[in-house]
Design a protein around this motif. Structure first.
Motif, PDB file in Angstrom:
ATOM      1  N   ASN A   1       0.819  -1.224   0.000  1.00  0.00           N
ATOM      2  CA  ASN A   1       0.000   0.000   0.000  1.00  0.00           C
ATOM      3  C   ASN A   1       0.849   1.269   0.000  1.00  0.00           C
ATOM      4  O   ASN A   1       0.706   2.122   0.887  1.00  0.00           O
ATOM      5  CB  ASN A   1      -0.935  -0.001   1.212  1.00  0.00           C
TER       6      ASN A   1
ATOM      7  N   LYS B   1      -6.757   8.717 -15.000  1.00  0.00           N
ATOM      8  CA  LYS B   1      -7.047   7.655 -14.034  1.00  0.00           C
ATOM      9  C   LYS B   1      -6.524   6.334 -14.615  1.00  0.00           C
ATOM     10  O   LYS B   1      -6.716   6.056 -15.801  1.00  0.00           O
ATOM     11  CB  LYS B   1      -8.546   7.565 -13.781  1.00  0.00           C
TER      12      LYS B   1
ATOM     13  N   SER C   1      -4.030   1.121  -8.629  1.00  0.00           N
ATOM     14  CA  SER C   1      -5.060   1.942  -9.280  1.00  0.00           C
ATOM     15  C   SER C   1      -4.974   3.337  -8.667  1.00  0.00           C
ATOM     16  O   SER C   1      -4.674   3.489  -7.478  1.00  0.00           O
ATOM     17  CB  SER C   1      -6.450   1.345  -9.074  1.00  0.00           C
TER      18      SER C   1
ATOM     19  N   ASN D   1      -1.737   6.441  -5.384  1.00  0.00           N
ATOM     20  CA  ASN D   1      -2.541   5.255  -5.103  1.00  0.00           C
ATOM     21  C   ASN D   1      -3.895   5.660  -4.520  1.00  0.00           C
ATOM     22  O   ASN D   1      -3.957   6.423  -3.552  1.00  0.00           O
ATOM     23  CB  ASN D   1      -1.775   4.374  -4.105  1.00  0.00           C
ATOM     24  N   ASP D   2      -5.000   5.135  -5.104  1.00  0.00           N
ATOM     25  CA  ASP D   2      -6.322   5.395  -4.515  1.00  0.00           C
ATOM     26  C   ASP D   2      -6.733   4.284  -3.546  1.00  0.00           C
ATOM     27  O   ASP D   2      -7.820   4.331  -2.962  1.00  0.00           O
ATOM     28  CB  ASP D   2      -7.390   5.590  -5.597  1.00  0.00           C
TER      29      ASP D   2
ATOM     30  N   LYS E   1      -7.857   1.440  -3.965  1.00  0.00           N
ATOM     31  CA  LYS E   1      -9.060   0.665  -4.320  1.00  0.00           C
ATOM     32  C   LYS E   1      -8.715  -0.663  -5.000  1.00  0.00           C
ATOM     33  O   LYS E   1      -9.571  -1.537  -5.135  1.00  0.00           O
ATOM     34  CB  LYS E   1      -9.972   1.495  -5.215  1.00  0.00           C
ATOM     35  N   GLU E   2      -7.478  -0.797  -5.467  1.00  0.00           N
ATOM     36  CA  GLU E   2      -6.989  -2.047  -6.071  1.00  0.00           C
ATOM     37  C   GLU E   2      -7.875  -2.517  -7.233  1.00  0.00           C
ATOM     38  O   GLU E   2      -8.105  -3.712  -7.412  1.00  0.00           O
ATOM     39  CB  GLU E   2      -6.899  -3.156  -5.011  1.00  0.00           C
ATOM     40  N   LYS E   3      -8.365  -1.582  -8.020  1.00  0.00           N
ATOM     41  CA  LYS E   3      -9.188  -1.941  -9.183  1.00  0.00           C
ATOM     42  C   LYS E   3      -8.280  -2.469 -10.293  1.00  0.00           C
ATOM     43  O   LYS E   3      -7.409  -1.752 -10.776  1.00  0.00           O
ATOM     44  CB  LYS E   3      -9.980  -0.732  -9.674  1.00  0.00           C
TER      45      LYS E   3
END
Length: 403
Positions: free
Chosen positions: A22, A42, A63, A87-88, A90-92
């Motif tokens: 993270n 994005k 992501s 890094n957001d 959200k792990e998309k």
């Protein structure tokens, strides 16, 4: 077999692994690569953000959002331009599992699109190695001969089934004659893990506890009793680092690009361990895991102590082909004149005379005659030199001059 014995310093990180997945930001070196994203874009985890000169790709390991292009220090202590991605968390993911058996053409395309490279050091695109109709022998390199480093050991020990599955998939595509898994002779527990998976085709090879036994030419000479001029494929052989084999497994089963890896952080740190990280993480952010340095004047070495690079700051970026960061106590080295002992020449694995290269560093024609490009930068010459001359740096400089 030419090689030297080194203190291993490995016990403290054997069977010790944690995660740091993270990071607040990740960074990717632009270099000669083609930029595929713009500022404020994005991106998804696994999305292509750079295209390399080899027509393969570098992918975002998180992501998030492209912040800017910034100047950062790379693992060779050079200032370079990097894409900075926030890094957001959200792990998309952009990638999806593959639910079919790949033929050779699809396999090669998969490795190319997912940016799989050799993780033993050079970072050469893996699809180029496997793009041949003449592969008969596969050697899995799990020797890890430099001191301190145990990333490959831990990966193989904890993921033996996935490694074997990857080997079997490759075998199914190429119909190999033989497969060797090479480990050091003293890795008894690792041997016990591998033995149940060996058979008439998949063989375990225990190599001497010497440096640089992990060098490809050393492995080919020891296992196959032959030699080659430039590449192992001349002898119908492909050699892949065990971490590369695992990344191939993730690529051909999950369609997952090369976005994560395991590195060893050891030496003079409070918490010596292996860490699974997102590629592009800034090393200083990992202090949450390894805690702190145990020496006031620390030398940070990106890579192993023999072949790595001393870095002036811990704010450098971890790329896909870095397997360790070693923190050492800074020593004052007092270089003295060469005493002509010949140790550097006698122990050179490629039979070059480093002291003659040093003496002729300004003579390009003589450097060519001395065949400096054969140097693998193993560092044995500097390590053994009683005069404390940094011969490896002379070799690197000579190679640049000749190039």
């Amino acid at each position: 077999m030419i090689g030297i014995k080194l203190k291993k310093h490995k016990k403290e990180t054997m069977n010790k692994i944690c995660e740091y997945l993270n990071p607040k930001y990740v960074y990717f070196k632009i270099d000669e690569n083609e930029l595929l994203v713009k500022k404020d874009a994005k991106v998804l985890k696994g999305e292509k953000i750079l295209k390399t000169k080899y027509d393969t790709f570098i992918h975002s390991s998180v992501s998030g959002k492209v912040i800017d292009i910034v100047e950062k220090i790379d693992y060779k202590n050079n200032k370079s331009s990097f894409i900075k991605i926030e890094n957001d968390f959200k792990e998309k993911e952009i990638y999806k599992p593959i639910n079919k058996k790949l033929n050779k053409k699809e396999f090669i395309e998969n490795l190319k699109n997912n940016g799989i490279v050799g993780l033993g050091g050079a970072g050469f695109p893996t699809y180029i190695k496997y793009n041949s109709d003449n592969i008969k022998t596969l050697i899995i390199n799990a020797v890890e001969c430099e001191p301190y480093i145990t990333a490959d050991y831990n990966l193989l020990f904890n993921n033996i089934k996935e490694i074997i599955d990857s080997i079997n998939i490759i075998d199914g595509i190429y119909n190999l004659n033989e497969i060797y898994i090479a480990i050091k002779v003293n890795n008894r527990l690792l041997k016990e893990k591998i033995i149940p998976y060996t058979n008439q085709k998949i063989k375990l090879v225990e190599v001497p506890n010497l440096y640089p036994m992990g060098w490809e030419k050393s492995l080919v000479r020891y296992i196959k009793h032959t030699d080659y001029k430039k590449l192992p494929i001349e002898k119908n052989i492909v050699i892949s680092n065990v971490s590369t084999i695992y990344s191939i497994y993730e690529s051909i089963t999950k369609n997952k690009p090369l976005i994560e890896k395991i590195i060893t952080v050891s030496g003079e740190v409070e918490n010596k361990t292996n860490i699974k990280i997102k590629i592009g993480t800034e090393f200083s952010e990992l202090k949450k895991i390894y805690k702190k340095y145990l020496v006031k004047d620390a030398t940070i070495v990106a890579g192993g102590p023999m072949m790595g690079n001393a870095i002036e700051t811990d704010n450098f970026i971890i790329p896909n082909n870095l397997n360790s960061v070693i923190v050492l106590n800074k020593e004052e080295i007092n270089e003295t004149p060469c005493i002509r002992c010949g140790k550097c020449s006698d122990n050179c694995p490629v039979k070059i005379s480093p002291v003659l290269v040093k003496d002729n560093i300004k003579n390009i024609e003589e450097l060519k005659r001395l065949d400096v490009n054969r140097c693998i930068e193993c560092g044995i010459c500097s390590y053994l030199c009683p005069a404390k001359i940094n011969l490896r740096e002379f070799m690197r400089d000579a190679k640049k001059k000749v190039k």
